[in-house]
Design an enzyme around this catalytic site. Structure first.
Site, PDB file in Angstrom:
ATOM      1  N   TYR A 106       1.033  -1.108   0.209  1.00  0.00           N
ATOM      2  CA  TYR A 106      -0.077   0.107  -0.332  1.00  0.00           C
ATOM      3  C   TYR A 106       1.406   1.384   0.175  1.00  0.00           C
ATOM      4  O   TYR A 106       1.875   1.355   0.600  1.00  0.00           O
ATOM      5  CB  TYR A 106      -0.882   0.412   1.165  1.00  0.00           C
ATOM      6  CG  TYR A 106      -0.265   0.305   2.322  1.00  0.00           C
ATOM      7  CD1 TYR A 106       0.233   1.301   3.208  1.00  0.00           C
ATOM      8  CD2 TYR A 106       0.062  -0.726   3.777  1.00  0.00           C
ATOM      9  CE1 TYR A 106       0.487   1.608   4.449  1.00  0.00           C
ATOM     10  CE2 TYR A 106       0.679  -0.409   4.826  1.00  0.00           C
ATOM     11  CZ  TYR A 106       1.118   0.805   5.225  1.00  0.00           C
ATOM     12  OH  TYR A 106       1.529   0.862   6.271  1.00  0.00           O
ATOM     13  N   CYS A 107       0.652   1.888  -0.299  1.00  0.00           N
ATOM     14  CA  CYS A 107       0.975   3.104  -0.569  1.00  0.00           C
ATOM     15  C   CYS A 107      -0.408   4.578   0.344  1.00  0.00           C
ATOM     16  O   CYS A 107      -0.513   3.928   1.386  1.00  0.00           O
ATOM     17  CB  CYS A 107       1.481   4.630  -1.653  1.00  0.00           C
ATOM     18  SG  CYS A 107      -0.334   4.194  -3.059  1.00  0.00           S
ATOM     19  N   PHE A 108      -0.317   5.744   0.406  1.00  0.00           N
ATOM     20  CA  PHE A 108      -1.043   7.207   0.903  1.00  0.00           C
ATOM     21  C   PHE A 108      -2.049   7.142   0.329  1.00  0.00           C
ATOM     22  O   PHE A 108      -2.715   5.975   1.498  1.00  0.00           O
ATOM     23  CB  PHE A 108      -0.077   7.496   0.878  1.00  0.00           C
ATOM     24  CG  PHE A 108      -1.284   8.888   1.607  1.00  0.00           C
ATOM     25  CD1 PHE A 108      -1.528   8.836   2.842  1.00  0.00           C
ATOM     26  CD2 PHE A 108      -2.150  10.033   1.019  1.00  0.00           C
ATOM     27  CE1 PHE A 108      -1.552  10.096   4.349  1.00  0.00           C
ATOM     28  CE2 PHE A 108      -2.484  10.745   2.449  1.00  0.00           C
ATOM     29  CZ  PHE A 108      -2.908  10.801   3.349  1.00  0.00           C
TER      30      PHE A 108
END
Length: 369
Positions: free
Chosen positions: A97-99
């Site tokens: 995941y990222c932001f």
């Protein structure tokens, strides 16, 4: 579930199972807050992210993407892909995941796929998962009745909580015992990590379908960790259980917590000499933290007794002299303060008793239809 995207509907299971996740945000983002089962393996380091962010504001998305590719290229790109592949080899079912579940997730996923590996990314990313956990905390007081475990200092509230399946140890999550002498050897978590860990604990509690949620009577702040407002409001309105313990048992418990455990913990981390010095500093700073409430004269008396006890401990290994200041701390500070606070909450108290009596009361409560 799409092969390459983990939907928002999976958030609960992700948190309950401790599913391994690769957080590709920059370290500065990760250090502010992440999830218990996540590991930071960034697409961009802090300085790279800052440059790309500035470019995005000034020149737009296309220019920012181009700059990102130029900054993370060649050997740098290869090293990061290798780090991701190593993580996946250890956790073949991992997610990333990222932001927001956007470009960084998609690019990371693409580069890993080019290396021959498929890995799903989490829809909505960190931001959406974080919001989900906030909602878990806010809704918790409605999920099951909260019971507050109170008791005079040294009565063994934490020991008791750790024996109960319906309990959540807020002080354990905060890495702080909630008093002047309450700090742990390891630092407290960030506020976000404290909240995220609380939310995961609440999800696990709900999964066990307990009859009530048992937590210790805490101030809004546990050290520097703030209990979320909605949850704290639920605690403030909850029924209370008061744990009772003889003075001798309380003194021995505090000697063990404040002296034996803290001394051995510092020595284990820092070595014999530096560890003892750090332990001595911990005691001195803890008393100084309540100097205004004690008054200057009593504070100085405490410091003198502590210094004498430390000298004897250093010379002979005898910790019994510490009992003098611990006893004084109870009679001059903790006990009057506790009684004052309990008097204001008497209408909420539904049971008082020893450890055994409290276990029996809770067992009976849990067994009711």
């Amino acid at each position: 579930m799409s092969q390459n995207i983990v939907p928002k509907s999976a958030y609960r299971e992700i948190m309950l199972s401790g599913h391994p996740m690769m957080d590709v945000r920059a370290p500065i983002e990760f250090n502010k807050g992440a999830f218990p089962s996540s590991t930071n393996l960034p697409l961009m380091q802090d300085s790279e992210r800052q440059k790309v962010g500035t470019c995005y504001k000034n020149k737009g998305q296309d220019a920012a993407i181009a700059l990102g590719h130029s900054l993370v290229n060649g050997q740098i790109k290869q090293q990061r892909v290798e780090a991701w592949l190593e993580f996946i080899s250890l956790h073949p079912n991992a997610y990333l995941y990222c932001f927001r579940g956007g470009l960084r997730s998609q690019l990371t996923q693409q580069w890993i796929k080019e290396a021959g590996i498929e890995i799903p990314y989490v829809e909505g990313g960190y931001k959406a998962m974080r919001q989900y956990l906030i909602e878990v905390i806010d809704e918790a007081p409605k999920q099951s009745p909260i019971h507050i475990l109170s008791g005079i200092t040294g009565s063994g509230k934490t020991d008791f909580l750790l024996q109960r399946s319906e309990a959540i140890d807020l002080e354990g999550l905060a890495h702080h015992r909630g008093s002047s002498f309450g700090r742990y050897h390891e630092p407290q978590p960030s506020q976000i990590n404290f909240e995220n860990n609380l939310a995961v604990s609440l999800l696990k509690h709900q999964e066990r379908a307990e009859k009530c949620l048992l937590v210790e009577d805490e101030s809004f702040l546990i050290g520097r960790s703030a209990i979320p407002k909605q949850f704290y409001s639920g605690m403030q309105a909850a029924d209370m259980l008061v744990l009772e313990e003889p003075e001798g048992a309380r003194l021995n418990r505090l000697l063990n917590e404040y002296v034996h455990k803290m001394h051995s913990g510092y020595v284990e981390r820092l070595g014999e000499e530096a560890g003892f010095d750090a332990f001595a500093e911990y005691l001195s700073q803890s008393i100084t933290g309540i100097k205004k409430r004690l008054g200057g004269q009593l504070h100085d008396e405490f410091q003198s007794i502590i210094a004498n006890a430390l000298n004897i401990q250093r010379q002979r290994g005898d910790t019994q002299p510490h009992m003098e200041w611990i006893s004084l701390l109870l009679t001059k500070y903790y006990d009057p303060m506790y009684q004052y606070q309990l008097d204001k909450k008497q209408s909420r108290v539904i049971f008082k008793g020893s450890h055994q009596a409290m276990h029996e009361w809770l067992d009976e409560y849990s067994s009711k239809g």
